[in-house]
Motif scaffolding. Structure first.
Motif, PDB file in Angstrom:
ATOM      1  N   UNK A  78       0.839  -1.184   0.000  1.00 47.36           N
ATOM      2  CA  UNK A  78       0.000   0.000   0.000  1.00 47.36           C
ATOM      3  C   UNK A  78       0.880   1.242   0.000  1.00 47.36           C
ATOM      4  N   UNK A  79       0.340   2.348  -0.482  1.00 46.15           N
ATOM      5  CA  UNK A  79       1.092   3.600  -0.482  1.00 46.15           C
ATOM      6  C   UNK A  79       0.127   4.776  -0.624  1.00 46.15           C
ATOM      7  N   UNK A  80       0.590   5.949  -0.278  1.00 40.77           N
ATOM      8  CA  UNK A  80      -0.166   7.183  -0.418  1.00 40.77           C
ATOM      9  C   UNK A  80       0.260   7.877  -1.706  1.00 40.77           C
ATOM     10  N   UNK A  81      -0.693   8.198  -2.578  1.00 41.04           N
ATOM     11  CA  UNK A  81      -0.373   8.887  -3.826  1.00 41.04           C
ATOM     12  C   UNK A  81       0.252  10.246  -3.529  1.00 41.04           C
ATOM     13  N   UNK A  82      -0.365  10.984  -2.610  1.00 41.81           N
ATOM     14  CA  UNK A  82       0.144  12.313  -2.271  1.00 41.81           C
ATOM     15  C   UNK A  82       1.530  12.224  -1.636  1.00 41.81           C
ATOM     16  N   UNK A  83       1.722  11.212  -0.775  1.00 38.90           N
ATOM     17  CA  UNK A  83       3.021  11.036  -0.144  1.00 38.90           C
ATOM     18  C   UNK A  83       4.112  10.731  -1.150  1.00 38.90           C
ATOM     19  N   UNK A  84       3.808   9.846  -2.115  1.00 36.24           N
ATOM     20  CA  UNK A  84       4.773   9.490  -3.148  1.00 36.24           C
ATOM     21  C   UNK A  84       5.097  10.695  -4.025  1.00 36.24           C
ATOM     22  N   UNK A  85       4.071  11.479  -4.331  1.00 35.51           N
ATOM     23  CA  UNK A  85       4.279  12.683  -5.140  1.00 35.51           C
ATOM     24  C   UNK A  85       5.194  13.668  -4.420  1.00 35.51           C
ATOM     25  N   UNK A  86       4.954  13.906  -3.142  1.00 36.17           N
ATOM     26  CA  UNK A  86       5.748  14.871  -2.379  1.00 36.17           C
ATOM     27  C   UNK A  86       7.205  14.442  -2.221  1.00 36.17           C
ATOM     28  N   UNK A  87       7.443  13.126  -2.174  1.00 30.18           N
ATOM     29  CA  UNK A  87       8.799  12.633  -1.958  1.00 30.18           C
ATOM     30  C   UNK A  87       9.614  12.518  -3.246  1.00 30.18           C
ATOM     31  N   UNK A  88       8.977  12.079  -4.320  1.00 35.58           N
ATOM     32  CA  UNK A  88       9.748  11.776  -5.530  1.00 35.58           C
ATOM     33  C   UNK A  88       9.313  12.537  -6.777  1.00 35.58           C
ATOM     34  N   UNK A  89       8.030  12.840  -6.905  1.00 31.50           N
ATOM     35  CA  UNK A  89       7.518  13.357  -8.185  1.00 31.50           C
ATOM     36  C   UNK A  89       6.745  14.658  -7.970  1.00 31.50           C
ATOM     37  N   UNK A  90       7.442  15.672  -7.493  1.00 29.60           N
ATOM     38  CA  UNK A  90       6.811  16.922  -7.074  1.00 29.60           C
ATOM     39  C   UNK A  90       6.130  17.674  -8.209  1.00 29.60           C
ATOM     40  N   UNK A  91       6.592  17.461  -9.441  1.00 28.99           N
ATOM     41  CA  UNK A  91       6.033  18.222 -10.566  1.00 28.99           C
ATOM     42  C   UNK A  91       4.822  17.540 -11.206  1.00 28.99           C
ATOM     43  N   UNK A  92       4.519  16.320 -10.790  1.00 30.62           N
ATOM     44  CA  UNK A  92       3.329  15.663 -11.337  1.00 30.62           C
ATOM     45  C   UNK A  92       3.364  14.158 -11.209  1.00 30.62           C
ATOM     46  N   UNK A  93       2.240  13.577 -10.804  1.00 31.66           N
ATOM     47  CA  UNK A  93       2.132  12.113 -10.676  1.00 31.66           C
ATOM     48  C   UNK A  93       0.728  11.682 -11.066  1.00 31.66           C
ATOM     49  N   UNK A  94       0.644  10.758 -12.009  1.00 38.77           N
ATOM     50  CA  UNK A  94      -0.634  10.147 -12.400  1.00 38.77           C
ATOM     51  C   UNK A  94      -0.577   8.685 -11.990  1.00 38.77           C
ATOM     52  N   UNK A  95      -1.550   8.244 -11.186  1.00 40.07           N
ATOM     53  CA  UNK A  95      -1.629   6.841 -10.769  1.00 40.07           C
ATOM     54  C   UNK A  95      -2.967   6.277 -11.231  1.00 40.07           C
ATOM     55  N   UNK A  96      -2.925   5.194 -11.993  1.00 37.09           N
ATOM     56  CA  UNK A  96      -4.136   4.552 -12.493  1.00 37.09           C
ATOM     57  C   UNK A  96      -4.024   3.046 -12.263  1.00 37.09           C
ATOM     58  N   UNK A  97      -5.137   2.354 -12.364  1.00 38.06           N
ATOM     59  CA  UNK A  97      -5.142   0.899 -12.354  1.00 38.06           C
ATOM     60  C   UNK A  97      -4.288   0.386 -13.515  1.00 38.06           C
ATOM     61  N   UNK A  98      -3.603  -0.748 -13.323  1.00 38.33           N
ATOM     62  CA  UNK A  98      -2.681  -1.236 -14.353  1.00 38.33           C
ATOM     63  C   UNK A  98      -3.368  -1.548 -15.672  1.00 38.33           C
ATOM     64  N   UNK A  99      -4.609  -2.064 -15.620  1.00 40.10           N
ATOM     65  CA  UNK A  99      -5.318  -2.323 -16.882  1.00 40.10           C
ATOM     66  C   UNK A  99      -5.766  -1.031 -17.546  1.00 40.10           C
ATOM     67  N   UNK A 100      -6.096  -0.033 -16.737  1.00 45.32           N
ATOM     68  CA  UNK A 100      -6.426   1.271 -17.301  1.00 45.32           C
ATOM     69  C   UNK A 100      -5.208   1.855 -18.007  1.00 45.32           C
ATOM     70  N   UNK A 101      -4.023   1.675 -17.418  1.00 45.49           N
ATOM     71  CA  UNK A 101      -2.787   2.127 -18.053  1.00 45.49           C
ATOM     72  C   UNK A 101      -2.626   1.483 -19.426  1.00 45.49           C
ATOM     73  N   UNK A 102      -2.808   0.162 -19.485  1.00 47.03           N
ATOM     74  CA  UNK A 102      -2.668  -0.547 -20.750  1.00 47.03           C
ATOM     75  C   UNK A 102      -3.730  -0.118 -21.759  1.00 47.03           C
ATOM     76  N   UNK A 103      -4.929   0.147 -21.254  1.00 49.94           N
ATOM     77  CA  UNK A 103      -6.035   0.508 -22.153  1.00 49.94           C
ATOM     78  C   UNK A 103      -5.770   1.813 -22.892  1.00 49.94           C
ATOM     79  N   UNK A 104      -4.987   2.704 -22.302  1.00 55.73           N
ATOM     80  CA  UNK A 104      -4.662   3.965 -22.972  1.00 55.73           C
ATOM     81  C   UNK A 104      -3.839   3.734 -24.241  1.00 55.73           C
ATOM     82  N   UNK A 105      -3.263   2.541 -24.383  1.00 57.21           N
ATOM     83  CA  UNK A 105      -2.447   2.249 -25.566  1.00 57.21           C
ATOM     84  C   UNK A 105      -3.274   1.776 -26.754  1.00 57.21           C
TER      85      UNK A 105
END
Length: 309
Positions: A78-105
């Motif tokens: 488990x993880x916090x999206x906001x926490x991960x963004x603040x620690x590593x990806x301050x300029x932007x983070x998009x988190x989606x379900x893995x199948x949703x990620x694939x569906x965008x292709x």
């Protein structure tokens, strides 16, 4: 630079893009080797000396995205999206379900990257589409117009009418051990393939992987029967979900399991099972079944989403 990540319950695949059109530094890491998603991402970035060059990320995860705290379905992660963004990806983070990620292709795939099961349509309709991918679990995402809809449709229980012959033996064994009825994900997944083989062969200590069982290079009869039952169950599952979604635009299948399971020898049988409805056969006959043959569909979807950062 933008990090692209496709994180499952056991493996995480990473790459980076600088132009949102192509990616580089592809790497696969074992999830179990890290104590958190943050450590997993940091390990990859450090390996390629990208820690100070990457400030954005697109991430697909094997979990439903309901709120800030994300919990994986088939792993204790488990993880916090906001926490991960603040620690590593301050300029932007998009988190989606893995199948949703694939569906965008899907919309950007070339015909050479697709293989049709049975009927082939040079011009696919603009109706709803679904993408199904058996792996560690069983993922399904819907594509309606420009909208991607993540689901947990793999957790539907298998209807009694589909449980017959050797499948009943396997289902009875599952209920005896798990004290509940099986879902489609229980069976249409890597763990399901191995469970089928163990029940059919009586070999509880088998060292065969799901891939070895499906490839069946030793012409083992229990491997052959496992594949036969998997073909039947997957085709019948697709019949149900295609009717629910009204997926006249096509049913897409992705991942190593389906590309090993569904070769040309089973195309005719697969379509016959898929179309076997007493009331909706005419509709089902018009729905294309399409294998996505590329291995990097998650990264390709990530490239599409990276354009939004």
């Amino acid at each position: 630079m933008i990090l692209l990540a496709d994180i499952g319950a056991t493996n995480a695949r990473f790459c980076v893009t600088s132009d949102c059109h192509k990616y580089e530094h592809s790497e696969s890491l074992e999830v179990i080797d890290s104590s958190s998603i943050e450590e997993l991402c940091s390990k990859y970035l450090e390996r390629y000396e990208l820690t100070n060059k990457v400030s954005k990320a697109v991430m697909g995860v094997a979990a439903p995205i309901l709120k800030d705290e994300v919990a994986f379905v088939n792993a204790d992660i488990s993880f916090s999206i906001e926490g991960l963004k603040n620690k590593l990806f301050k300029e932007g983070l998009i988190v989606v379900n893995d199948l949703a990620l694939q569906a965008h292709a899907i919309k950007g795939l070339e015909n050479s990257e697709l293989s049709f099961i049975g009927i082939r349509k040079e011009q696919l309709e603009e109706g709803p589409k679904i993408l199904v991918s058996p792996g560690t679990g069983l993922g399904l995402a819907g594509i309606v117009g420009q909208q991607i809809i993540a689901t947990e449709a793999g957790h539907l229980n298998i209807p009694q009418k589909e449980i017959k012959d050797d499948l009943k033996k396997i289902t009875d064994s599952f209920i005896s051990k798990s004290k509940r009825a099986p879902t489609y994900e229980d069976f249409l997944s890597g763990k399901g393939i191995i469970f089928f083989y163990k029940v059919l062969s009586g070999d509880e200590e088998t060292s065969l992987s799901s891939k070895q069982i499906l490839e069946n290079n030793n012409l083992n009869e229990d491997c052959s029967k496992t594949k036969e039952l998997m073909v039947y169950l997957l085709a019948s599952y697709l019949r149900y979900v295609a009717l629910v979604w009204g997926s006249t635009g096509g049913v897409y299948l992705a991942g190593s399991i389906v590309n090993t399971l569904i070769n040309e020898e089973v195309h005719q049988t697969f379509r016959k099972i898929f179309e076997s409805s007493e009331t909706m056969q005419d509709l089902l006959k018009t729905i294309p079944l399409i294998l996505v043959t590329i291995e990097d569909i998650g990264f390709r979807g990530g490239l599409e989403l990276s354009k939004k950062l």
